[in-house]
Scaffold this motif. Structure first.
Motif, PDB file in Angstrom:
ATOM      1  N   ILE A 280       0.845  -1.195   0.000  1.00 17.88           N
ATOM      2  CA  ILE A 280       0.000   0.000   0.000  1.00 17.88           C
ATOM      3  C   ILE A 280       0.883   1.249   0.000  1.00 17.88           C
ATOM      4  O   ILE A 280       0.552   2.262  -0.619  1.00 17.88           O
ATOM      5  N   GLY A 281       2.023   1.161   0.694  1.00 19.30           N
ATOM      6  CA  GLY A 281       2.967   2.271   0.731  1.00 19.30           C
ATOM      7  C   GLY A 281       3.817   2.406  -0.516  1.00 19.30           C
ATOM      8  O   GLY A 281       4.708   3.256  -0.561  1.00 19.30           O
ATOM      9  N   GLY A 282       3.576   1.574  -1.517  1.00 15.49           N
ATOM     10  CA  GLY A 282       4.275   1.733  -2.785  1.00 15.49           C
ATOM     11  C   GLY A 282       5.500   0.861  -2.974  1.00 15.49           C
ATOM     12  O   GLY A 282       6.216   1.015  -3.967  1.00 15.49           O
ATOM     13  N   ALA A 283       5.765  -0.054  -2.041  1.00 17.40           N
ATOM     14  CA  ALA A 283       6.924  -0.933  -2.198  1.00 17.40           C
ATOM     15  C   ALA A 283       6.670  -1.944  -3.318  1.00 17.40           C
ATOM     16  O   ALA A 283       5.551  -2.429  -3.478  1.00 17.40           O
ATOM     17  N   SER A 284       7.719  -2.249  -4.053  1.00 15.63           N
ATOM     18  CA  SER A 284       7.625  -3.251  -5.120  1.00 15.63           C
ATOM     19  C   SER A 284       8.104  -4.595  -4.588  1.00 15.63           C
ATOM     20  O   SER A 284       9.193  -4.687  -4.010  1.00 15.63           O
ATOM     21  N   LEU A 285       7.298  -5.639  -4.771  1.00 13.75           N
ATOM     22  CA  LEU A 285       7.676  -6.960  -4.283  1.00 13.75           C
ATOM     23  C   LEU A 285       8.839  -7.557  -5.061  1.00 13.75           C
ATOM     24  O   LEU A 285       9.422  -8.553  -4.637  1.00 13.75           O
TER      25      LEU A 285
END
Length: 326
Positions: A261-266
């Protein structure tokens, strides 16, 4: 013509602002909606409750973020938190240790389990999913063994004091969480460690060819995650004055969801400590408002899942816009 050009530039500037700050806009919008739909939301007791409940989740999410930045995943954090909860309660109750030693013991255990996961991933080349899944099972088994499958009630005036203590109008747990947020933000933005962790997720091969010991950094982020999970378990024990092996179920998924949700890319290389915290708060507000509205627990899970899907789609959309120069 000039007026139209100015309007287009203003529109593009506003769109660019929304795209870059969509996580914060989401939190602010949700906060306003909560105030409107529930008169009980915006009062001191409820906000303090949200702060206390979110403190452990924030710390776990920050540890998870550093793992995700390298392109990894840590499924063991919920079970390590449960083990930390049990260990601090067991140490205080059975061995009558002082507070300092009782808190240090589960933190060291979390460090050891995190290091073990990191070694399996970085040196034994095991997939992060499998290694952390195995460690999740081990930690959960240890928690049940130590507690004999029963809740461990802590003595009065010990760890429970931490969970209820206030510094003025602010819970001590919130101050602790803020201190951890600042620490992770500084490490991420201003240290070589933070930059290398992000670089590993972006292009591990290039980092290795630059002569940087990638395996040590990958191992270290899992150690950090293990410490954060153990601290979250201690916080959980402080809030309830009970150590129990059944807490922590699903915490790893909440931490991953908060980071996304905070914009981190998996896939690694992209994420922000501050935005991961915002992700935690978004989930906390959703859960809190549904509790205030007396929404049953099972529909809550469905609603949360739909919101997570929407958030991920929003992040995907905004990432595409950023790549196109908006």
């Amino acid at each position: 013509m000039e007026t139209n050009e100015i309007q287009k530039k203003q529109k593009k500037g506003f769109s660019s602002f929304l795209i870059k700050n969509n996580t914060y806009v989401m939190l602010i919008g949700l906060f306003i909606v909560c105030i409107i739909i529930s008169p009980d939301f915006f009062n001191e007791a409820n906000l303090v409750n949200i702060g206390r409940q979110s403190a452990g989740d924030i710390i776990i999410a920050l540890g998870m973020l550093f793992v995700i930045l390298t392109g990894g995943i840590d499924l063991s954090v919920g079970s390590v938190a449960a083990l930390g909860s049990v260990m601090v309660a067991f140490a205080l109750t059975t061995h009558e240790m002082g507070m300092g030693m009782a808190i240090l013991l589960p933190i060291l255990c979390g460090l050891a389990l995190g290091l073990a996961t990191g070694v399996l991933i970085a040196y034994a080349k095991m997939a992060p999913f499998i290694a952390s899944l195995a460690m999740m099972t081990i930690a959960k088994g240890l928690a049940f063994m130590i507690s004999n499958g029963q809740p461990v009630i802590t003595p009065e005036n010990t760890i429970g004091v931490l969970g209820t203590h206030m510094v003025g109008p602010v819970p001590t747990l919130v101050i602790l969480a803020v201190a951890v947020i600042v620490l992770f933000w500084v490490v991420e933005k201003y240290t070589a460690f933070g930059r290398i962790v992000i670089a590993i997720g972006s292009n591990e091969t290039a980092v290795r060819l630059a002569g940087i010991p990638v395996r040590k950094y990958k191992m270290s982020v899992y150690a950090i995650s293990g410490i954060c999970a153990a601290v979250a378990g201690i916080i959980a024990a402080s809030r309830t004055a009970i150590g129990t092996p059944i807490i922590g179920t699903g915490w790893e998924l909440n931490a991953i969801a908060a980071c996304v949700i905070g914009g981190a890319s998996l896939s690694g290389g992209e994420g922000s400590s501050v935005k991961a915290v915002v992700g935690v708060l978004v989930l906390a507000l959703i859960g809190n408002i549904m509790n205030l509205l007396a929404v049953p627990s099972y529909p809550q899970d469905v609603i949360k899942g739909l919101i997570i899907i929407g958030s991920v789609l929003l992040q995907t959309f905004t990432s595409e816009k950023k790549s196109k120069g908006f």
